[in-house]
Design an enzyme around this catalytic site. Structure first.
Site, short mmCIF file in Angstrom:
data_model
loop_
_atom_site.label_atom_id
_atom_site.label_comp_id
_atom_site.label_asym_id
_atom_site.label_seq_id
_atom_site.Cartn_x
_atom_site.Cartn_y
_atom_site.Cartn_z
N GLN A 30 0.84 -1.21 0.00
CA GLN A 30 0.00 0.00 0.00
C GLN A 30 0.88 1.26 0.00
OE1 GLN A 30 -2.35 -1.11 3.49
NE2 GLN A 30 -0.45 -1.75 4.48
N ASP A 85 0.00 0.23 13.52
CA ASP A 85 0.51 1.44 14.17
C ASP A 85 0.85 1.18 15.64
OD1 ASP A 85 -2.78 1.91 13.76
OD2 ASP A 85 -2.05 2.01 15.80
N GLY A 138 -3.96 -11.43 7.51
CA GLY A 138 -4.83 -11.88 8.61
C GLY A 138 -5.76 -12.99 8.20
N ASP A 155 -8.44 -4.77 13.53
CA ASP A 155 -8.09 -3.34 13.45
C ASP A 155 -7.55 -3.07 12.05
OD1 ASP A 155 -5.48 -1.26 14.95
OD2 ASP A 155 -7.27 -0.75 13.78
N ASP A 158 -10.45 0.39 5.84
CA ASP A 158 -11.74 0.14 5.18
C ASP A 158 -11.60 -1.00 4.18
OD1 ASP A 158 -11.54 3.33 5.82
OD2 ASP A 158 -13.53 2.47 6.16
N1 SAM Z 1 -7.75 2.60 12.64
C1 SAM Z 1 -7.60 2.34 11.22
C2 SAM Z 1 -8.93 2.36 10.54
O1 SAM Z 1 -9.94 2.38 11.23
O2 SAM Z 1 -8.93 2.37 9.30
C3 SAM Z 1 -6.83 1.06 11.02
C4 SAM Z 1 -5.43 1.26 11.47
S1 SAM Z 1 -4.22 0.04 11.20
C5 SAM Z 1 -2.96 1.06 10.61
C6 SAM Z 1 -4.73 -0.87 9.79
C7 SAM Z 1 -3.70 -1.93 9.49
O3 SAM Z 1 -4.28 -3.06 8.83
C8 SAM Z 1 -2.56 -1.45 8.56
O4 SAM Z 1 -1.34 -1.52 9.26
C9 SAM Z 1 -2.59 -2.42 7.38
O5 SAM Z 1 -1.30 -2.72 6.88
C10 SAM Z 1 -3.24 -3.63 8.03
N2 SAM Z 1 -3.87 -4.60 7.10
C11 SAM Z 1 -4.57 -4.34 5.97
N3 SAM Z 1 -4.97 -5.49 5.41
C12 SAM Z 1 -4.52 -6.51 6.20
C13 SAM Z 1 -4.61 -7.93 6.14
N4 SAM Z 1 -5.27 -8.56 5.14
N5 SAM Z 1 -4.04 -8.66 7.13
C14 SAM Z 1 -3.37 -8.04 8.14
N6 SAM Z 1 -3.23 -6.69 8.25
C15 SAM Z 1 -3.81 -5.94 7.28
#
Ligand code: SAM
Length: 286
Positions: A30, A85, A138, A155, A158
């Site tokens: 990303q 984060d 995940g 967490d 979108d």
């Molecule tokens: N609070 C934020 C929101 O509500 O959008 C989310 C914060 S956190 C930074 C989101 C995390 O999900 C990111 O670090 C991203 O890399 C991770 N992420 C996205 N897709 C994922 C997946 N399939 N498996 C694990 N982590 C994932």
């Protein structure tokens, strides 16, 4: 670039003045940006969507951790999916009774860059001996997982890009399978005023799977569009009905000082506006 313009909602959005650009990179998964903003502190965005800011992250992280952990009352094993984060990890680590915390984050760069540029988020949590950080998708992790957890916290951003799979029926089914008998699953589920489809889809996917399902909410200023909803999916009916008195005692017993969460907010957060109840098919006539 002097302003960061969020592109998440197309015809409606917010911007942040970039007072200082700290880091920008296209990772394997990303586009990651971290910058300084005089009003909101340090801000991280992924693929055009604001992920977290130093100013208001406490609201979001406190509500996605203390609500399920204190409702359950005897959490020992927690799984966080996403959360790169480190804010979610920090809040879970504050519960002394939790024995194991597994965090599955797809993007190592997010962990590394947030440790460096958003150190207050994780606040040393990655060094907690109870923490096991797994860099993986995940969905792949939970599909192959043989462990059970008392609380699973999704967490994720979108439902776009790598996160899309974390809103699929298969994901919720695998989370249900990996929850202990009194287990609770919670997930960020967007701001329904702008993203009503997100709660509709999640409601459809969880209602036949879990003994008790609902949503709760909190207003997190930089997740624009009003209150953000959190999906609640529990394997028993009792945990959402815990008395205010019990919640107050459990919260006091943790000794945790919060900025947003308290037992009264916990209980009130499950009261949803009519348009959300209608969207999830829980219309009330009163
Ligand atoms: N609070 C934020 C929101 O509500 O959008 C989310 C914060 S956190 C930074 C989101 C995390 O999900 C990111 O670090 C991203 O890399 C991770 N992420 C996205 N897709 C994922 C997946 N399939 N498996 C694990 N982590 C994932």
């Amino acid at each position: 670039m002097t302003d960061y313009r969020e592109t998440l909602h197309g015809h409606y959005g917010q911007f942040f003045k970039i007072d200082k650009m700290l880091h920008e990179v296209r990772t394997e998964h990303q586009h990651l940006v971290i910058f300084e903003n005089a009003k909101m502190g340090r801000v991280m965005a992924l693929d055009g969507a604001i992920q977290t800011t130093e100013a208001d992250e406490f609201i979001y992280h406190e509500m996605l951790t203390h609500v399920p952990i204190l409702a359950h009352g005897a959490v020992r094993n927690v799984l966080i999916i996403g959360g790169g984060d480190g804010g979610m990890l920090r809040e879970v680590c504050r519960h002394a009774d939790v024995e194991r915390i597994t965090m599955v984050e797809i993007d190592q760069s997010v962990v590394d860059m947030c440790k460096e540029y958003l150190p207050k988020h994780s606040n040393g949590a990655y060094d907690d001996p109870r923490v096991n950080l797994v860099i993986d998708d995940g969905m792949r992790f939970i599909a192959n997982c043989t462990e059970t957890f008392d609380v699973i916290i999704s967490d994720c951003p979108d439902p776009t890009g790598p996160a899309e799979v974390l809103f699929s029926e298969g994901f919720y089914q695998a989370c249900h399978r990996c929850l202990s008998d009194d287990g609770i699953f919670v997930a960020q589920n967007g701001t329904p005023f702008l993203q009503i489809e997100e709660v509709k889809t999640t409601a459809k996917n969880i209602q036949d799977l879990f003994a008790d399902w609902h949503f709760y909410h909190a207003a997190v200023p930089t997740y624009i569009g009003g209150s953000m909803t959190f999906a609640w999916a529990a394997k028993n009916q009792q945990t959402r009905q815990i008395s205010l008195e019990t919640l107050r005692k459990r919260f006091a017993d943790t000794g945790i000082a919060t900025g947003y969460y308290n037992a009264d907010i916990h209980q009130a957060a499950f009261a949803l506006p009519q348009y959300v109840l209608q969207a999830i098919g829980k219309i009330t006539n009163d």
